[in-house]
Design an enzyme around this catalytic site. Structure first.
Site, PDB file in Angstrom:
ATOM      1  N   SER A 140      10.195  32.884 -76.663  1.00  0.00           N
ATOM      2  CA  SER A 140       9.380  33.539 -77.687  1.00  0.00           C
ATOM      3  C   SER A 140      10.208  34.323 -78.690  1.00  0.00           C
ATOM      4  CB  SER A 140       8.333  34.439 -77.033  1.00  0.00           C
ATOM      5  OG  SER A 140       8.942  35.331 -76.124  1.00  0.00           O
ATOM      6  N   HIS A 195      10.342  40.025 -79.047  1.00  0.00           N
ATOM      7  CA  HIS A 195       9.587  39.473 -80.171  1.00  0.00           C
ATOM      8  C   HIS A 195       9.991  40.127 -81.485  1.00  0.00           C
ATOM      9  CE1 HIS A 195       6.109  38.112 -77.319  1.00  0.00           C
ATOM     10  NE2 HIS A 195       7.240  37.465 -77.115  1.00  0.00           N
TER      11      HIS A 195
END
Length: 381
Positions: A140, A195
């Site tokens: 991610s 992230h």
């Protein structure tokens, strides 16, 4: 009247979103690599729905004490480690959705660089924030980097894109990472640090590497030096803010290996003891013969086990330190009890035999409270 020959050709985002597989080789390689690693993890004992930390760490997941113990390669390998099929599926879907667009917009070489660098920066940010609190992994952070690069590209080429199409694609590209960051405030399993780090790294890389889509030009949208300077400064700041690890992961691995070897040897010792008891109860061994076998098979084995456990001397406060110390004490007590038992057998001293057996039982009872593993009590001859 102005001729339209020299006007920029409108950028068709729908064409970018429907590439032929030959136009997205890096995206396909990344999708395949993530899937293959997950399959290999399953084959080596990983969980289909939930993570098994031992397997995840063995395959390169991020963990502060391990990464900082000269295993910096985990910043890269953690990008391909996933904690369950749902984790993998969501990341593969996002990678397919964004990767095919970014690869067409930036080219195969650039998307590969953006993916890797964003993943490294995201995992470094996760290391600084998470420290030793959690085992981390997943694609991610790298995928968020692709979203950051796409947002930069869309903003850079906004004058070439039809307004309605720009608002739709730009909104979706910005909304998805924003929502995930918001969800991460309430869901602890979401690694917001990775992230955010990946997103910012991808945006900076996009500023420095985004090609122009004006006809006949392929120069970067902005001078690359300033975005590279900011990215370098961010990485240095993360390195300076990195917390000290609470212990050295290599020492913890050594301690666990020593404990596991001891427990395996303990089972063998009890098997030998059971055999000796069978011979004794069948009157196939005299007291003197029993004493000799106790010294050879029991006392010597515990002395060797104690020496092996004592050879492991962690400098840092490893989590297994308590179990290691308790098993060292247990091995010493069992060695002493076995030696006294042999002496009592040779002297035909039942009181001494009973005292030795009581000492062995007390040692086993105390060891059952250890975090290592419950140990069986010996049976009297």
């Amino acid at each position: 009247m102005v001729s339209s020959v020299n006007q920029p050709r409108p950028l068709a985002l729908t064409d970018l979103m429907r590439p032929h597989p030959r136009g997205m080789p890096v995206t396909l390689v990344l999708l395949t690599l993530n899937g293959v690693v997950f399959a290999l993890m399953l084959a080596s004992g990983g969980g289909l729905l939930h993570a098994v930390n031992e397997v995840s760490l063995a395959w390169g997941a991020g963990f502060g004490p391990a990464t900082q113990d000269h295993q910096w390669w985990r910043l890269f390998t953690a990008m391909f480690v996933h904690f369950g099929v749902m984790h993998l599926a969501l990341n593969l879907w996002a990678l397919w959705d964004i990767g095919r667009v970014v690869e067409r917009a930036y080219g195969s070489l650039r998307i590969g660089g953006i993916y890797v660098v964003s993943g490294l920066v995201g995992n470094l940010a996760s290391l600084v924030v998470q420290g030793n609190q959690a085992v981390s992994g997943g694609a991610s952070g790298a995928i968020f980097g692709l979203y950051g690069a796409l947002v930069v590209f869309l903003w850079r080429e906004r004058r070439l894109i039809e307004r309605r199409e720009f608002r739709w694609v730009m909104g979706a590209s910005a909304l998805f990472p924003l929502l995930m960051l918001v969800f991460g405030l309430w869901i602890p399993e979401i690694d917001n640090a990775a992230h955010a780090g990946g997103l910012l790294a991808g945006a900076l890389l996009g500023c420095g590497t985004a090609p122009r889509w004006d006809p006949g030009r392929s120069t970067p949208a902005y001078p690359p030096w300033w975005s590279g300077l900011l990215l370098t400064a961010g990485v240095l700041a993360l390195l300076l803010c990195m917390p000290d690890p609470p212990y050295r992961f290599g020492e913890e691995v050594q301690a666990r290996a020593a404990i596991q070897r001891f427990l395996q040897e303990e089972r063998k010792i009890h098997q030998r003891w059971d055999v000796l008891m069978d011979f004794r109860q069948g009157e196939q061994l005299s007291f003197d013969q029993m004493a000799e076998q106790v010294d050879r098979q029991i006392t010597a084995a515990y002395q060797q086990s104690f020496a092996q456990l004592s050879a492991v001397q962690p400098v840092s406060a490893v989590p297994s330190q308590q179990a290691l110390s308790e098993l060292q004490a247990y091995a010493a007590l069992r060695s002493e009890a076995a030696s006294k038992l042999a002496e009592g057998l040779r002297a035909h001293d039942q009181e001494k035999i009973d005292q030795a057996m009581m000492q062995a039982r007390n040692a086993a009872a105390q060891a059952r409270k250890s975090p290592a593993q419950a140990l069986p009590a010996p049976v009297s001859p």
